[in-house]
Write an enzyme that holds these catalytic residues in place. Structure first.
Site, PDB file in Angstrom:
ATOM      1  N   ILE A  12      59.846  13.921  57.823  1.00 29.28           N
ATOM      2  CA  ILE A  12      59.796  13.236  56.527  1.00 29.28           C
ATOM      3  C   ILE A  12      59.875  11.727  56.732  1.00 29.28           C
ATOM      4  CG2 ILE A  12      60.864  13.072  54.240  1.00 29.28           C
ATOM      5  CD1 ILE A  12      61.894  15.994  54.835  1.00 29.28           C
ATOM      6  N   ASP A  58      71.937   6.211  68.009  1.00 29.09           N
ATOM      7  CA  ASP A  58      72.579   7.037  66.994  1.00 29.09           C
ATOM      8  C   ASP A  58      73.085   6.212  65.821  1.00 29.09           C
ATOM      9  OD1 ASP A  58      73.936   8.775  69.766  1.00 29.09           O
ATOM     10  OD2 ASP A  58      72.349   9.493  68.423  1.00 29.09           O
ATOM     11  N   SER A 124      69.564  17.818  50.083  1.00 26.63           N
ATOM     12  CA  SER A 124      68.793  19.058  50.143  1.00 26.63           C
ATOM     13  C   SER A 124      69.204  20.001  49.030  1.00 26.63           C
ATOM     14  CB  SER A 124      69.050  19.732  51.501  1.00 26.63           C
ATOM     15  OG  SER A 124      68.530  21.045  51.510  1.00 26.63           O
ATOM     16  N   TYR A 148      75.569  23.169  57.343  1.00 28.98           N
ATOM     17  CA  TYR A 148      74.520  22.159  57.113  1.00 28.98           C
ATOM     18  C   TYR A 148      74.552  21.716  55.645  1.00 28.98           C
ATOM     19  CZ  TYR A 148      70.031  20.351  55.685  1.00 28.98           C
ATOM     20  OH  TYR A 148      69.054  19.588  55.093  1.00 28.98           O
ATOM     21  N   LYS A 152      75.730  18.003  53.856  1.00 27.22           N
ATOM     22  CA  LYS A 152      74.938  17.208  52.914  1.00 27.22           C
ATOM     23  C   LYS A 152      75.760  16.916  51.660  1.00 27.22           C
ATOM     24  CE  LYS A 152      70.992  16.654  55.013  1.00 27.22           C
ATOM     25  NZ  LYS A 152      70.527  15.306  55.399  1.00 27.22           N
ATOM     26  N   PHE A 177      63.498  20.070  48.002  1.00 27.62           N
ATOM     27  CA  PHE A 177      63.339  21.513  48.020  1.00 27.62           C
ATOM     28  C   PHE A 177      62.688  21.871  49.349  1.00 27.62           C
ATOM     29  CE2 PHE A 177      65.274  23.188  44.207  1.00 27.62           C
ATOM     30  CZ  PHE A 177      65.778  22.001  43.720  1.00 27.62           C
TER      31      PHE A 177
HETATM   32  C1  WQD Z   1      61.457  29.984  53.089  1.00 27.72           C
HETATM   33  C2  WQD Z   1      61.181  31.445  52.761  1.00 27.72           C
HETATM   34  C3  WQD Z   1      62.526  32.984  53.998  1.00 27.72           C
HETATM   35  C4  WQD Z   1      60.730  32.026  57.899  1.00 27.72           C
HETATM   36  C5  WQD Z   1      65.548  25.813  54.525  1.00 27.72           C
HETATM   37  C6  WQD Z   1      66.851  25.094  54.472  1.00 27.72           C
HETATM   38  C7  WQD Z   1      66.746  23.937  53.523  1.00 27.72           C
HETATM   39  C8  WQD Z   1      65.595  23.038  53.896  1.00 27.72           C
HETATM   40  C9  WQD Z   1      64.306  23.859  53.944  1.00 27.72           C
HETATM   41  C10 WQD Z   1      66.456  21.244  55.264  1.00 27.72           C
HETATM   42  C11 WQD Z   1      62.452  32.286  52.643  1.00 27.72           C
HETATM   43  C12 WQD Z   1      61.049  33.145  54.352  1.00 27.72           C
HETATM   44  C13 WQD Z   1      61.035  32.030  56.550  1.00 27.72           C
HETATM   45  C14 WQD Z   1      60.153  33.178  58.494  1.00 27.72           C
HETATM   46  C15 WQD Z   1      60.198  34.280  56.364  1.00 27.72           C
HETATM   47  N1  WQD Z   1      65.815  22.423  55.159  1.00 27.72           N
HETATM   48  N2  WQD Z   1      60.765  33.145  55.806  1.00 27.72           N
HETATM   49  N3  WQD Z   1      59.904  34.272  57.694  1.00 27.72           N
HETATM   50  O1  WQD Z   1      65.418  28.840  53.898  1.00 27.72           O
HETATM   51  O2  WQD Z   1      64.234  28.071  51.762  1.00 27.72           O
HETATM   52  O3  WQD Z   1      65.246  26.376  53.266  1.00 27.72           O
HETATM   53  O4  WQD Z   1      64.511  24.914  54.889  1.00 27.72           O
HETATM   54  O5  WQD Z   1      66.818  20.535  54.377  1.00 27.72           O
HETATM   55  O6  WQD Z   1      67.951  23.204  53.574  1.00 27.72           O
HETATM   56  O7  WQD Z   1      67.833  25.989  53.974  1.00 27.72           O
HETATM   57  O8  WQD Z   1      63.204  27.586  53.984  1.00 27.72           O
HETATM   58  O9  WQD Z   1      61.136  27.938  55.249  1.00 27.72           O
HETATM   59  O10 WQD Z   1      63.326  28.827  56.216  1.00 27.72           O
HETATM   60  O11 WQD Z   1      62.302  29.950  54.236  1.00 27.72           O
HETATM   61  O12 WQD Z   1      59.969  35.294  55.672  1.00 27.72           O
HETATM   62  O13 WQD Z   1      59.859  33.250  59.733  1.00 27.72           O
HETATM   63  O14 WQD Z   1      60.412  32.008  53.810  1.00 27.72           O
HETATM   64  O15 WQD Z   1      63.171  34.240  53.904  1.00 27.72           O
HETATM   65  O16 WQD Z   1      62.264  33.245  51.634  1.00 27.72           O
HETATM   66  P1  WQD Z   1      64.568  27.838  53.188  1.00 27.72           P
HETATM   67  P2  WQD Z   1      62.477  28.558  55.020  1.00 27.72           P
END
Ligand code: WQD
Length: 342
Positions: A12, A58, A124, A148, A152, A177
């Site tokens: 980002i 850092d 986040s 994590y 935040k 998001f």
């Molecule tokens: C999205 C969807 C999984 C991988 C996380 C962090 C959040 C932010 C964004 C930093 C969910 C599904 C995922 C896979 C899958 N990061 N999935 N197979 O968990 O919404 O958010 O990343 O700020 O803080 O919590 O994102 O992309 O991991 O998952 O089915 O191999 O995809 O179950 O439904 P998430 P994600």
């Protein structure tokens, strides 16, 4: 404005540096390259045709901050630097609290010493935990479920207390998001270390042939097709949100919180189908058990950012997957050239 961008070599961070430079601002980058690559900044310079002063180190290094703030007169800071893997945070909470919380406090103290009052903080949606409803508003109760997310929220609370005590402090908290996609040039994009935790980069690596198939973590959620629903937002929309925020709120006092999302939810299977269509590549998948800590649905009400920042996401799912594929297909090993990976 002259902006210090911590973590500016990250996913980002690089996209925000491009947006800042193209909006006529100047940037200075501080990055320790623990989860990023110097080549990413070379690409930013290539896109913008401008040189960027870069410091390797850092945010928690007070002496280095003293050196940087002495050398540059900043109008503001955009603070991306931090660790961001949910699973890793469960295994290494002390590292996450030092790297994300203590380091941020060191940064705030340096800003106060040098009279730099405005900071945009990379927060986040994970601070909401499992929301009681969707779409999510900024005044919903917070309830992070992992170190994590707690790190935040702790930084957000430090900023709120600091703003109450120091009337000159201007803290802008942006709750992202799910950032996805890449700059239209295909020169910069998401380059996760190792096996991607997140959905889009994993799908991208399946489409380009680096991974055999996607594991879909559960298809029995109470959602449109049983798979997890998230608010995926194009990283360039997110970057533009940072520019709008610092331009609109620079110099104001207080602490301001905004959701940066599109306001609509997309399921895992919808994302798979969109990626297969954009890449014209198969994206094989298998249904797997739910992933611990996942929520069924999480998407934003982003109307506050629209009203107060004059910002809203413009790019749709097709743009997100097409730009992701443009980056991934052109850079199958990310920023590591084949020589690096030998
Ligand atoms: C999205 C969807 C999984 C991988 C996380 C962090 C959040 C932010 C964004 C930093 C969910 C599904 C995922 C896979 C899958 N990061 N999935 N197979 O968990 O919404 O958010 O990343 O700020 O803080 O919590 O994102 O992309 O991991 O998952 O089915 O191999 O995809 O179950 O439904 P998430 P994600």
């Amino acid at each position: 404005m002259n902006i210090l961008v911590t973590g500016g070599a990250g996913y980002i961070g690089t996209h925000t540096c491009v947006a800042l430079l193209q909006a006529g601002h100047q940037v200075v980058v501080l990055d320790n390259f623990s989860n990023s690559h110097p080549e990413a900044l070379a690409r930013v310079e290539q896109i913008c045709q401008q040189r960027i002063p870069v410091y390797q180190g850092d945010v928690g290094d007070a002496d280095l901050l003293e050196q940087i703030f002495t050398a540059h007169a900043f109008d503001g800071v955009i603070h991306f630097a931090g660790a961001k893997a949910v699973g890793e945070s469960v295994e290494k909470p002390l590292y996450y609290y030092r790297n994300n919380v203590t380091a941020s406090q060191t940064l705030f103290e340096a800003m106060q010493r040098f009279g730099v009052n405005t900071i945009v903080f990379s927060s986040s949606a994970t601070v909401y935990g499992d929301p009681h409803a969707v779409p999510i508003l900024e005044d919903f109760p917070t309830g992070p479920t992992n170190p994590y997310g707690r790190s935040k929220l702790m930084v957000e609370e430090i900023m709120q207390d600091h703003a109450r005590a120091d009337q000159t402090f201007n803290g802008i908290i942006l709750r992202y998001f799910n950032p996805v996609g890449a700059h239209e040039s295909g020169l910069i994009g998401e380059d996760p270390n190792g096996i991607p935790n997140n959905l889009m980069p994993f799908i991208a690596q399946v489409a380009v042939g680096k991974r055999a198939q996607l594991a879909v973590f559960g298809d029995d959620y109470p959602t449109k097709d049983g798979t997890g629903v998230r608010d995926y937002i194009h990283v360039c929309d997110l970057a533009e949100g940072h520019v709008k925020a610092i331009e609109r709120l620079h110099g104001q006092a207080g602490c301001h919180v905004f959701n940066l999302g599109t306001g609509s939810g997309v399921s895992v299977l919808e994302m798979v189908a969109a990626y297969a269509d954009a890449s014209q590549r198969p994206v094989p998948y298998a249904i797997a058990p739910r992933r611990a800590g996942d929520v069924a649905q999480c998407y934003a009400d982003a109307s506050k950012a629209q009203q107060l920042l004059g910002w809203q996401a413009k790019r749709d799912l097709r743009d997100m997957v097409a730009d992701s594929w443009h980056w991934q297909s052109g850079n199958p090993d990310g920023y590591r050239s084949s020589s690096d990976s030998e």
